[in-house]
Design a protein around this motif. Structure first.
Motif: not given
Length: 295
Positions: A1-25
Motif C-alpha cells: 500500500m505504501q506504493n499507492c501514492t495517489q490514495l486519498m482515502k483509507i477506511d479500514l474500520a471495524d476489523n481485527n487489525l493489530d500492531g502499530n500504525i504503519p510509518t509508511w502512511m
C-alpha cells in the motif's frame, strides 16, 4: 500500500487489525481521510502521520494507541485553512470526486454519514485509547476543525487557553480523562453540553460545580498544596492528641499511686508542711524587719 501514492482515502474500520500504525502512511501525501476506527492497533501515533498535511478526517478511535498526542498535529494544514480558501480546496480535489465515495464519523454522540459534502468535513477522533500526557496547544491552531473527540483516555493538564481560536468547533468531547482545572472562559466551550466534560476534575461553567481559590484553576499544583496543608494540619492534631493522652496517663498514674501507697501520702503531706513553714518564716522575717525600720 505504501506504493499507492495517489490514495486519498483509507477506511479500514471495524476489523481485527493489530500492531502499530504503519510509518509508511506518512508517504501518502494525497491522503484526505484516514479511518482506522475499532481495531486493535497499539503503539504510539507516529509523527510521520503529521506529514499528511491534506488530512481532513483522522479517526483512530477505539484502539489501544498509547503515549502522547504528537505536537506536530498542527501540520494538518488543511484544517488550519480559513473558510475563504475552501473554494480553492474544492477545485483542487474535484478531479477525484468520483473516487471519494463516502464515510461515517461519530460526532455529537451519533454516527453521521457523509458523501457529497465529505470534502468539507474536518474531524479528529482519538477517543477510547490509552493516550496520556496533556492536550497539545498546537491542536488549537486547527481553526477549521469542526469535530474533536479525545474522550476515554488518560489525558492530564489544563485545557489550552488558546482553544478559543477554534471557532468552527461544532462537536467536542473531553470526557472520561484526568483533566483538572477551570474550563476556560470567554470561549465557545461554554456552549457545549456538560457531558462533554464529565469524568474529569473540571469546575466552572458549563458545569454546576464551582471553582475554589477565587476562581483560579485548581490544577495539580494547587491540589498538591492543599493536600500538604491538610497533611500538616492532621499531623499537628495527632501531636496534640498524643501529648494530651500522655499527660492524662501520667497524672492518672501519679494519683493512683498516691492514693494506694501510704508512704507517698505521708511524704507528700510532710513536704506541704515544710513548704508552709518556709513561707511563714520568710514573711515573718520580712515583717519584723519592716516594723523595726518604721519604729
Amino acid at each position: 500500500m505504501q506504493n499507492c501514492t495517489q490514495l486519498m482515502k483509507i477506511d479500514l474500520a471495524d476489523n481485527n487489525l493489530d500492531g502499530n500504525i504503519p510509518t509508511w502512511m506518512g508517504s501518502l501525501s494525497n491522503l484526505l481521510f484516514l479511518i482506522l476506527r475499532a481495531n486493535k492497533l497499539s503503539g504510539e501515533i507516529t509523527s510521520t502521520i503529521c506529514q499528511l498535511n491534506s488530512l481532513r478526517i483522522v479517526d483512530l478511535s477505539d484502539n489501544k494507541v498509547s503515549r502522547t498526542i504528537p505536537r506536530c498535529i498542527n501540520n494538518f494544514t488543511v484544517m488550519t485553512t480559513t473558510t475563504k480558501d475552501l473554494h480553492d480546496l474544492i477545485l483542487r480535489y474535484s478531479a477525484y470526486s468520483t473516487f471519494l465515495e463516502s464515510a461515517s464519523i461519530t460526532t455529537k454522540g451519533s454516527e453521521l454519514h457523509y458523501d457529497t459534502i465529505l470534502r468539507l468535513v474536518t474531524n479528529i477522533d482519538l477517543s477510547k485509547n490509552n493516550l496520556s500526557g496533556d492536550i497539545p496547544k498546537e491542536i488549537t491552531s486547527l481553526v477549521e476543525l469542526r469535530s474533536l473527540n479525545l474522550s476515554g483516555n488518560h489525558l492530564i493538564g489544563l485545557i489550552p487557553d488558546s482553544i478559543g481560536n477554534m471557532k468552527q468547533l461544532e462537536s467536542l468531547d473531553f470526557s472520561r480523562n484526568s483533566l483538572p482545572g477551570k474550563i476556560p472562559e470567554s470561549t465557545q466551550l461554554l456552549g457545549f453540553n456538560e457531558s462533554s466534560f464529565t469524568g474529569n476534575h473540571f469546575c466552572g461553567p458549563p458545569l454546576t460545580s464551582n471553582c475554589k481559590n477565587d476562581g483560579k484553576s485548581s490544577g495539580p499544583t494547587h491540589k498538591l498544596e492543599d493536600q500538604n496543608q491538610e497533611d500538616d494540619k492532621s499531623e499537628i492534631e495527632w501531636v496534640y492528641v498524643f501529648l494530651s493522652l500522655g499527660y492524662a496517663v501520667g497524672l492518672s498514674a501519679f494519683f493512683t499511686t498516691w492514693i494506694l501507697k501510704k508512704s507517698w501520702r505521708e511524704a507528700f503531706y510532710e513536704s506541704l508542711d515544710n513548704m508552709w513553714d518556709n513561707v511563714y518564716m520568710y514573711f515573718y522575717v520580712k515583717w519584723t524587719r519592716l516594723t523595726r525600720a518604721l519604729g
